[in-house]
Design a protein around this motif. Structure first.
Motif, PDB file in Angstrom:
ATOM      1  N   PRO A 286     107.292  34.290  37.439  1.00 18.10           N
ATOM      2  CA  PRO A 286     105.973  34.417  38.072  1.00 18.10           C
ATOM      3  C   PRO A 286     105.576  35.869  38.279  1.00 18.10           C
ATOM      4  CG  PRO A 286     107.622  33.827  39.686  1.00 18.10           C
ATOM      5  CD  PRO A 286     108.289  33.750  38.348  1.00 18.10           C
ATOM      6  N   PRO A 287     104.287  36.163  38.235  1.00 18.14           N
ATOM      7  CA  PRO A 287     103.814  37.536  38.429  1.00 18.14           C
ATOM      8  C   PRO A 287     103.767  37.921  39.891  1.00 18.14           C
ATOM      9  CG  PRO A 287     101.969  36.092  38.096  1.00 18.14           C
ATOM     10  CD  PRO A 287     103.205  35.238  37.931  1.00 18.14           C
ATOM     11  N   ALA A 288     103.918  39.181  40.154  1.00 17.57           N
ATOM     12  CA  ALA A 288     103.766  39.694  41.505  1.00 17.57           C
ATOM     13  C   ALA A 288     102.291  40.000  41.751  1.00 17.57           C
ATOM     14  CB  ALA A 288     104.600  40.959  41.689  1.00 17.57           C
ATOM     15  N   ALA A 289     101.962  40.322  42.990  1.00 13.50           N
ATOM     16  CA  ALA A 289     100.580  40.671  43.315  1.00 13.50           C
ATOM     17  C   ALA A 289     100.290  42.088  42.847  1.00 13.50           C
ATOM     18  CB  ALA A 289     100.354  40.558  44.812  1.00 13.50           C
ATOM     19  N   PRO A 290      99.100  42.341  42.308  1.00 14.31           N
ATOM     20  CA  PRO A 290      98.750  43.707  41.892  1.00 14.31           C
ATOM     21  C   PRO A 290      98.495  44.595  43.094  1.00 14.31           C
ATOM     22  CG  PRO A 290      96.868  42.264  41.676  1.00 14.31           C
ATOM     23  CD  PRO A 290      98.022  41.392  42.070  1.00 14.31           C
ATOM     24  N   GLU A 291      98.336  45.876  42.842  1.00 15.36           N
ATOM     25  CA  GLU A 291      98.031  46.811  43.920  1.00 15.36           C
ATOM     26  C   GLU A 291      96.579  46.589  44.352  1.00 15.36           C
ATOM     27  OE1 GLU A 291     100.050  48.789  45.453  1.00 15.36           O
ATOM     28  OE2 GLU A 291     101.753  48.266  44.201  1.00 15.36           O
ATOM     29  N   GLU A 292      96.414  45.770  45.390  1.00 13.18           N
ATOM     30  CA  GLU A 292      95.075  45.362  45.812  1.00 13.18           C
ATOM     31  C   GLU A 292      94.208  46.548  46.225  1.00 13.18           C
ATOM     32  OE1 GLU A 292      93.877  42.424  45.522  1.00 13.18           O
ATOM     33  OE2 GLU A 292      95.675  41.255  45.102  1.00 13.18           O
ATOM     34  N   GLY A 293      94.832  47.603  46.754  1.00  6.58           N
ATOM     35  CA  GLY A 293      94.048  48.740  47.220  1.00  6.58           C
ATOM     36  C   GLY A 293      93.313  49.463  46.113  1.00  6.58           C
ATOM     37  N   ASP A 294      93.779  49.317  44.871  1.00  6.72           N
ATOM     38  CA  ASP A 294      93.149  49.994  43.743  1.00  6.72           C
ATOM     39  C   ASP A 294      92.058  49.148  43.090  1.00  6.72           C
ATOM     40  OD1 ASP A 294      94.856  52.090  44.115  1.00  6.72           O
ATOM     41  OD2 ASP A 294      96.306  51.422  42.628  1.00  6.72           O
ATOM     42  N   LEU A 295      91.918  47.906  43.514  1.00  5.59           N
ATOM     43  CA  LEU A 295      91.027  46.986  42.816  1.00  5.59           C
ATOM     44  C   LEU A 295      89.699  46.824  43.534  1.00  5.59           C
ATOM     45  CD1 LEU A 295      93.511  44.133  41.836  1.00  5.59           C
ATOM     46  CD2 LEU A 295      92.959  46.236  40.603  1.00  5.59           C
ATOM     47  N   VAL A 296      88.655  46.689  42.732  1.00  2.68           N
ATOM     48  CA  VAL A 296      87.331  46.347  43.241  1.00  2.68           C
ATOM     49  C   VAL A 296      87.015  44.940  42.757  1.00  2.68           C
ATOM     50  CG1 VAL A 296      84.878  46.906  43.226  1.00  2.68           C
ATOM     51  CG2 VAL A 296      86.569  48.747  43.213  1.00  2.68           C
ATOM     52  N   GLU A 297      87.030  43.974  43.683  1.00  2.00           N
ATOM     53  CA  GLU A 297      86.726  42.602  43.301  1.00  2.00           C
ATOM     54  C   GLU A 297      85.253  42.493  42.933  1.00  2.00           C
ATOM     55  OE1 GLU A 297      88.743  40.113  42.919  1.00  2.00           O
ATOM     56  OE2 GLU A 297      90.550  41.093  43.676  1.00  2.00           O
ATOM     57  N   GLY A 298      84.988  41.770  41.852  1.00  2.00           N
ATOM     58  CA  GLY A 298      83.614  41.639  41.393  1.00  2.00           C
ATOM     59  C   GLY A 298      83.047  42.939  40.866  1.00  2.00           C
ATOM     60  N   GLY A 299      83.927  43.815  40.373  1.00  2.00           N
ATOM     61  CA  GLY A 299      83.468  45.108  39.880  1.00  2.00           C
ATOM     62  C   GLY A 299      82.941  45.082  38.463  1.00  2.00           C
ATOM     63  N   ALA A 300      82.518  43.902  38.011  1.00  4.53           N
ATOM     64  CA  ALA A 300      81.968  43.766  36.660  1.00  4.53           C
ATOM     65  C   ALA A 300      80.670  42.979  36.742  1.00  4.53           C
ATOM     66  CB  ALA A 300      82.954  43.041  35.746  1.00  4.53           C
ATOM     67  N   GLY A 301      79.675  43.417  36.008  1.00  2.00           N
ATOM     68  CA  GLY A 301      78.385  42.735  36.037  1.00  2.00           C
ATOM     69  C   GLY A 301      77.770  42.628  34.663  1.00  2.00           C
ATOM     70  N   GLU A 302      76.475  42.347  34.621  1.00  2.60           N
ATOM     71  CA  GLU A 302      75.761  42.218  33.359  1.00  2.60           C
ATOM     72  C   GLU A 302      74.588  43.189  33.298  1.00  2.60           C
ATOM     73  OE1 GLU A 302      76.756  40.570  30.831  1.00  2.60           O
ATOM     74  OE2 GLU A 302      78.436  39.624  31.854  1.00  2.60           O
ATOM     75  N   VAL A 303      74.640  44.244  34.094  1.00  2.00           N
ATOM     76  CA  VAL A 303      73.579  45.248  34.090  1.00  2.00           C
ATOM     77  C   VAL A 303      74.146  46.568  33.582  1.00  2.00           C
ATOM     78  CG1 VAL A 303      71.932  46.539  35.487  1.00  2.00           C
ATOM     79  CG2 VAL A 303      72.406  44.142  36.023  1.00  2.00           C
ATOM     80  N   GLU A 304      73.500  47.141  32.586  1.00  2.00           N
ATOM     81  CA  GLU A 304      73.943  48.412  32.021  1.00  2.00           C
ATOM     82  C   GLU A 304      73.057  49.552  32.506  1.00  2.00           C
ATOM     83  OE1 GLU A 304      75.969  47.285  27.738  1.00  2.00           O
ATOM     84  OE2 GLU A 304      73.855  47.857  27.788  1.00  2.00           O
ATOM     85  N   THR A 305      73.676  50.670  32.776  1.00  2.00           N
ATOM     86  CA  THR A 305      72.950  51.887  33.127  1.00  2.00           C
ATOM     87  C   THR A 305      73.223  52.925  32.051  1.00  2.00           C
ATOM     88  OG1 THR A 305      73.194  51.416  35.491  1.00  2.00           O
ATOM     89  CG2 THR A 305      72.594  53.674  34.863  1.00  2.00           C
ATOM     90  N   PRO A 306      72.281  53.164  31.151  1.00  2.00           N
ATOM     91  CA  PRO A 306      72.512  54.107  30.053  1.00  2.00           C
ATOM     92  C   PRO A 306      72.790  55.513  30.568  1.00  2.00           C
ATOM     93  CG  PRO A 306      70.563  52.765  29.650  1.00  2.00           C
ATOM     94  CD  PRO A 306      70.971  52.524  31.073  1.00  2.00           C
ATOM     95  N   PRO A 307      73.639  56.265  29.881  1.00  2.00           N
ATOM     96  CA  PRO A 307      73.896  57.652  30.284  1.00  2.00           C
ATOM     97  C   PRO A 307      72.642  58.500  30.122  1.00  2.00           C
ATOM     98  CG  PRO A 307      74.887  57.186  28.151  1.00  2.00           C
ATOM     99  CD  PRO A 307      74.407  55.880  28.684  1.00  2.00           C
ATOM    100  N   THR A 308      72.568  59.559  30.917  1.00  2.00           N
ATOM    101  CA  THR A 308      71.383  60.422  30.876  1.00  2.00           C
ATOM    102  C   THR A 308      71.535  61.598  29.915  1.00  2.00           C
ATOM    103  OG1 THR A 308      72.271  61.667  32.758  1.00  2.00           O
ATOM    104  CG2 THR A 308      70.772  59.845  33.251  1.00  2.00           C
ATOM    105  N   GLU A 309      72.768  61.889  29.497  1.00  2.00           N
ATOM    106  CA  GLU A 309      72.952  63.029  28.600  1.00  2.00           C
ATOM    107  C   GLU A 309      72.471  62.694  27.190  1.00  2.00           C
ATOM    108  OE1 GLU A 309      76.914  60.784  28.608  1.00  2.00           O
ATOM    109  OE2 GLU A 309      75.443  61.436  30.084  1.00  2.00           O
ATOM    110  N   ALA A 310      72.151  63.736  26.437  1.00  2.00           N
ATOM    111  CA  ALA A 310      71.683  63.551  25.060  1.00  2.00           C
ATOM    112  C   ALA A 310      72.833  63.074  24.188  1.00  2.00           C
ATOM    113  CB  ALA A 310      71.129  64.863  24.513  1.00  2.00           C
ATOM    114  N   PRO A 311      72.540  62.245  23.171  1.00  2.00           N
ATOM    115  CA  PRO A 311      73.608  61.755  22.299  1.00  2.00           C
ATOM    116  C   PRO A 311      74.200  62.890  21.477  1.00  2.00           C
ATOM    117  CG  PRO A 311      71.467  61.175  21.410  1.00  2.00           C
ATOM    118  CD  PRO A 311      71.223  61.718  22.788  1.00  2.00           C
ATOM    119  N   PRO A 312      75.494  62.805  21.181  1.00  2.00           N
ATOM    120  CA  PRO A 312      76.101  63.832  20.326  1.00  2.00           C
ATOM    121  C   PRO A 312      75.513  63.784  18.927  1.00  2.00           C
ATOM    122  CG  PRO A 312      77.601  61.997  20.683  1.00  2.00           C
ATOM    123  CD  PRO A 312      76.448  61.770  21.593  1.00  2.00           C
ATOM    124  N   LYS A 313      75.445  64.929  18.295  1.00  2.00           N
ATOM    125  CA  LYS A 313      74.897  65.011  16.944  1.00  2.00           C
ATOM    126  C   LYS A 313      75.996  64.728  15.924  1.00  2.00           C
ATOM    127  CE  LYS A 313      71.325  68.377  18.179  1.00  2.00           C
ATOM    128  NZ  LYS A 313      70.757  69.728  17.916  1.00  2.00           N
TER     129      LYS A 313
END
Length: 220
Positions: free
Chosen positions: A43-70
């Motif tokens: 059986p697996p042990a519990a992960p390091e809960e302090g490092d985790l953000v529950e629900g830290g994934a979504g369906e909204v993207e925020t595009p970067p503001t820097e110019a694309p590399p050439k």
């Protein structure tokens, strides 16, 4: 001296668990996707809960503001749909995220006895993130499934009322927790620009739901 023996029991979709002392059998909840094995001996042990953000994934993207590399190698007429991709780099073991309190039963007799446990709450478990996940949750799940030939979900629900009966050896305590197993993987998000060049890599570790089940262990 304290000795620990652990075993993890996963509930399959067609498994019927007989409940002692009742007239109606309890049917195990069928996860989506359903597990194929009935028992995990390591059986697996519990992960390091302090490092985790529950629900830290979504369906909204925020595009970067820097110019694309050439990139002079990209033909002028070639174009890509701007989006964040997810690239997996490592697959680890499964970790159990409990829903509700841990339950325990001590067998003080000289014989092996039956211990019955019932999940007491309903809870939803989603993707947990250590780091930053910029890609959509569905994109990351699809890529991990393809890369490692596994079945995952963005979220799973462990429901109240699921019952399990297990053997408890003489003078041992059986402990039980109901919840969701999550697969740990490493990787990174990366923005794809309209000219098909790629931006900065954003590393992250994901814990992605894979199945619902009990985590059972014994202490002496």
């Amino acid at each position: 001296m304290r000795i620990s023996r652990e075993a993890s029991l996963l509930v399959g979709p067609t498994l019927v668990i007989a409940v002692l002392g009742t007239t109606n059998p309890a049917f195990a909840e069928a996860p989506t996707p359903a597990p194929t094995e009935a028992v995990e001996t390591a059986p697996p042990a519990a992960p390091e809960e302090g490092d985790l953000v529950e629900g830290g994934a979504g369906e909204v993207e925020t595009p970067p503001t820097e110019a694309p590399p050439k990139d002079p190698q990209v033909p002028p007429r070639e174009a890509c749909e701007p989006h964040y991709l997810w690239e997996s780099t490592a697959k680890h073991k499964k970790y159990h995220k409990g829903v509700g309190p841990t339950q325990s039963n001590y067998n003080g007799t000289s014989r092996t006895a039956k211990s019955e446990f019932t999940s007491e709450v309903t809870g939803e478990v989603g993707i947990a993130v250590s780091g930053t996940l910029k890609a959509k949750a569905g994109v990351a799940v699809a890529e991990i499934e393809q890369e490692y030939s596994v079945q995952l979900s963005v979220k799973l629900t462990a429901k109240m009322g699921n019952k399990i009966t297990v053997d408890t050896p003489s003078k041992y305590t059986t402990n039980a927790k109901y919840g969701v197993y999550r697969l740990k993987t490493d990787g990174y998000s990366q923005w794809v620009y309209a000219n098909c060049t790629k931006g900065v890599k954003h590393p992250a570790t994901l814990y992605t739901p894979t199945r619902i089940g009990w985590y059972i262990w014994e202490t002496h």
